[in-house]
Design a protein around this motif. Structure first.
Motif, mmCIF file in Angstrom:
data_model
loop_
_atom_site.group_PDB
_atom_site.id
_atom_site.type_symbol
_atom_site.label_atom_id
_atom_site.label_comp_id
_atom_site.label_asym_id
_atom_site.label_seq_id
_atom_site.Cartn_x
_atom_site.Cartn_y
_atom_site.Cartn_z
ATOM 1 N N PHE A 10 -8.238 -44.173 7.002
ATOM 2 C CA PHE A 10 -6.980 -44.864 6.732
ATOM 3 C C PHE A 10 -5.836 -43.877 6.544
ATOM 4 O O PHE A 10 -6.025 -42.741 6.107
ATOM 5 C CB PHE A 10 -7.094 -45.787 5.510
ATOM 6 C CG PHE A 10 -7.343 -45.073 4.208
ATOM 7 C CD1 PHE A 10 -6.288 -44.702 3.376
ATOM 8 C CD2 PHE A 10 -8.639 -44.783 3.792
ATOM 9 C CE1 PHE A 10 -6.505 -44.061 2.173
ATOM 10 C CE2 PHE A 10 -8.865 -44.135 2.585
ATOM 11 C CZ PHE A 10 -7.808 -43.778 1.771
ATOM 12 N N SER A 65 -7.369 -48.224 8.986
ATOM 13 C CA SER A 65 -6.220 -48.919 8.419
ATOM 14 C C SER A 65 -4.998 -48.027 8.534
ATOM 15 O O SER A 65 -5.061 -46.831 8.250
ATOM 16 C CB SER A 65 -6.469 -49.290 6.956
ATOM 17 O OG SER A 65 -5.367 -50.005 6.432
ATOM 18 N N ILE A 90 -7.574 -52.825 9.995
ATOM 19 C CA ILE A 90 -6.845 -53.421 8.874
ATOM 20 C C ILE A 90 -5.406 -52.951 8.985
ATOM 21 O O ILE A 90 -5.073 -51.823 8.622
ATOM 22 C CB ILE A 90 -7.451 -52.988 7.527
ATOM 23 C CG1 ILE A 90 -8.928 -53.372 7.465
ATOM 24 C CG2 ILE A 90 -6.686 -53.637 6.366
ATOM 25 C CD1 ILE A 90 -9.659 -52.816 6.247
ATOM 26 N N MET A 108 -4.421 -57.697 3.694
ATOM 27 C CA MET A 108 -5.356 -56.609 3.961
ATOM 28 C C MET A 108 -6.798 -56.959 3.601
ATOM 29 O O MET A 108 -7.732 -56.598 4.324
ATOM 30 C CB MET A 108 -4.909 -55.339 3.232
ATOM 31 C CG MET A 108 -3.543 -54.844 3.680
ATOM 32 S SD MET A 108 -3.106 -53.231 2.985
ATOM 33 C CE MET A 108 -4.029 -52.161 4.072
#
Length: 326
Positions: A10, A65, A90, A108
């Motif tokens: 992420f 993400s 995400i 999320m």
């Protein structure tokens, strides 16, 4: 019993660092779904690609993400490594065009649930002179904003940042003389803008890429805007874009599996909203169904050319005893 493994990559700064508020809940969702989770916050541009190339082998699923650029980096790493690993997404960026096209939830935690429980959707990707893009390669007016607009402005204004920054350049529109070969056709003209897409949404607006868009049909949607010769033609172009129409002689719109583009000068391109270099001889290929993405099957029924495969019953050929062992 060995637990399946997720590599969760992420961008901690994407979308005002939104993920920091949900990180524990997201990881908990993955663990409750039966996965062993390794988390990795990216440290710089290109870091996600390097991480995937170095460490993704051996994982059952990749979940990323961030914005569209983070997804692009993950996909690039998988394709360079020739790894066939499903990818969940995400979204946490300012526009999230591709997530919108896939019907991925904006919340999320809901997107995390889809990423661990959804169906595999083998999706087309793009090869751009050996580089990779997920859903859009573009040049010309408005495109430079995606890599020149300050990150803070992207965070605050979302897709409007692209338009506001681009509007500063309307008085000085640069034109590009191009030869574009696709299928058995050749176009020679001057253009102020062009995009090669595999997405329902571009720049935060749905419908920009035309009707009947399928993300796994092996072809791109191509839009090219000719150089306006006077204010009337410019007004016609803006009207068509505002009303999501492509019925003007000033706009080329077609589908293509492969394009070869030659220009008299090097042209700056963006790939998924990030700088993609300057090119004067360019080949763009559709990589049909190259990467399996994890989606809610019900959300993509209208954008897949293979609906029966997306809705295929994974237990259809298993006996009751085999199902009970899962």
């Amino acid at each position: 019993m060995n637990r399946k493994k997720i590599l969760f990559v992420f961008n901690p700064f994407s979308g005002k660092g939104l993920i920091k508020n949900y990180l524990v809940d997201i990881v908990d969702i993955m663990v409750k779904a039966g996965y062993e989770v390794t988390i990795y916050p990216t440290q710089s541009s290109g870091d996600a690609t390097d991480k995937i190339i170095k460490d993704a082998k051996g994982y059952d699923r990749i979940i990323c993400s961030g914005g569209d650029g983070t997804l692009d980096e993950v996909i690039t790493g998988l394709l360079k490594s020739k790894l066939d690993i499903p990818v969940g997404y995400i979204p946490a960026g300012s526009t999230n065009d591709f997530a919108n096209s896939l019907g991925i939830p904006k919340v999320m935690t809901q997107a995390a649930k889809t990423a661990v429980t959804g169906a595999e959707f083998p999706c087309d990707m793009g090869d751009f002179n050996g580089d990779t893009f997920v859903y859009v390669a573009a040049f010309g007016i408005f495109t430079e904003v995606s890599y020149q607009t300050p990150q803070q402005l992207k965070n605050i204004l979302g897709h409007l940042a692209y338009i506001l920054e681009g509007a500063k350049h309307l008085s000085d529109i640069k034109s590009y003389n191009m030869q574009i070969e696709y299928d058995d056709h050749v176009i020679q003209d001057k253009f102020i803008y062009g995009m090669v897409t595999n997405s329902v949404s571009v720049g935060g607006f749905k419908g920009m890429t035309g009707d009947d868009v399928k993300l796994d049909d092996g072809v791109f949607e191509v839009t090219l805007i000719k150089t306006p010769k006077n204010p009337v033609e410019l007004s016609e172009i803006l009207t068509c874009l505002t009303n999501l129409r492509d019925d003007s002689d000033l706009i080329y719109s077609f589908k293509a599996k492969k394009l070869h583009i030659i220009t008299k000068e090097k042209v700056a391109w963006t790939l998924d909203g990030e700088y993609g270099g300057e090119h004067d001889d360019l080949t763009i290929n559709n990589l049909n169904r190259a990467v399996p993405l994890i989606v809610d099957a019900a959300e993509i029924v209208g954008i897949t050319a293979h609906p029966t495969e997306v809705f295929e019953d994974p237990y259809e050929n298993l006996s009751l005893e085999e199902i009970e062992k899962l």
